[in-house]
Design a protein around this motif. Structure first.
Motif, PDB file in Angstrom:
ATOM      1  N   GLU A  80       2.428  15.626  -3.339  1.00  0.00           N
ATOM      2  CA  GLU A  80       2.721  14.790  -4.508  1.00  0.00           C
ATOM      3  C   GLU A  80       1.596  14.859  -5.537  1.00  0.00           C
ATOM      4  N   ILE A  81       0.368  14.800  -5.055  1.00  0.00           N
ATOM      5  CA  ILE A  81      -0.780  14.874  -5.961  1.00  0.00           C
ATOM      6  C   ILE A  81      -0.834  16.228  -6.648  1.00  0.00           C
ATOM      7  N   TRP A  82      -0.596  17.291  -5.918  1.00  0.00           N
ATOM      8  CA  TRP A  82      -0.668  18.646  -6.453  1.00  0.00           C
ATOM      9  C   TRP A  82       0.323  18.859  -7.603  1.00  0.00           C
TER      10      TRP A  82
ATOM     11  N   GLN B  36       0.852  -1.182   0.000  1.00  0.00           N
ATOM     12  CA  GLN B  36       0.000   0.000   0.000  1.00  0.00           C
ATOM     13  C   GLN B  36       0.893   1.239   0.000  1.00  0.00           C
ATOM     14  N   ARG B  37       0.556   2.223  -0.782  1.00  0.00           N
ATOM     15  CA  ARG B  37       1.345   3.452  -0.827  1.00  0.00           C
ATOM     16  C   ARG B  37       0.409   4.629  -0.654  1.00  0.00           C
ATOM     17  N   SER B  38       0.750   5.502   0.244  1.00  0.00           N
ATOM     18  CA  SER B  38      -0.042   6.697   0.470  1.00  0.00           C
ATOM     19  C   SER B  38       0.607   7.857  -0.269  1.00  0.00           C
ATOM     20  N   LEU B  39      -0.211   8.611  -0.954  1.00  0.00           N
ATOM     21  CA  LEU B  39       0.266   9.816  -1.630  1.00  0.00           C
ATOM     22  C   LEU B  39      -0.017  11.017  -0.749  1.00  0.00           C
TER      23      LEU B  39
ATOM     24  N   LEU C 114      -3.364  14.591 -16.416  1.00  0.00           N
ATOM     25  CA  LEU C 114      -3.753  13.301 -16.992  1.00  0.00           C
ATOM     26  C   LEU C 114      -3.385  12.138 -16.077  1.00  0.00           C
ATOM     27  N   ARG C 115      -2.307  12.254 -15.346  1.00  0.00           N
ATOM     28  CA  ARG C 115      -1.936  11.191 -14.402  1.00  0.00           C
ATOM     29  C   ARG C 115      -2.941  11.141 -13.253  1.00  0.00           C
ATOM     30  N   ILE C 116      -3.344  12.282 -12.762  1.00  0.00           N
ATOM     31  CA  ILE C 116      -4.350  12.321 -11.694  1.00  0.00           C
ATOM     32  C   ILE C 116      -5.649  11.688 -12.185  1.00  0.00           C
TER      33      ILE C 116
END
Length: 98
Positions: free
Chosen positions: A34-36, A27-30, A41-43
């Motif tokens: 990192e999201i910002w 499991q990996r938490s973002l 397109l990746r989001i």
């Protein structure tokens, strides 16, 4: 090249290749940071993958766009999980990168 051959052999052996399945993935938490900084397109891809909204054959059958949910590579049912993680043919041919 040597790593690819080991990967192919691991996938072909069901017991040894078990670690390649989605259930054993870490499991990996973002973080929001990192999201910002991700490209839009990746989001979009990540959100659609998490909610199983990618156009896999199984989803296209459910929408009525396609008649057959079969994976053209391995003849299994092509779901989002199958496309991204568990198609043994795609993994053995290095079509997927982890």
């Amino acid at each position: 090249m040597r790593l690819e051959k080991r990967m192919q052999k691991a996938v072909q052996q069901s017991q040894q290749g078990h670690w390649t399945s989605l259930e054993s993935a870490l499991q990996r938490s973002l973080t929001w940071s990192e999201i910002w900084h991700m490209p839009p397109l990746r989001i979009s891809f990540l959100i659609r993958a998490v909610y199983d909204l990618l156009p896999s054959n199984a989803n296209l059958v459910w929408c009525g766009t396609k008649d057959d949910p079969i994976c053209l590579l391995c003849q299994g049912k092509q779901t989002t999980e199958h496309v991204l993680c568990t198609c043994k043919v795609a993994i053995s041919q290095s079509r997927c990168t982890w």
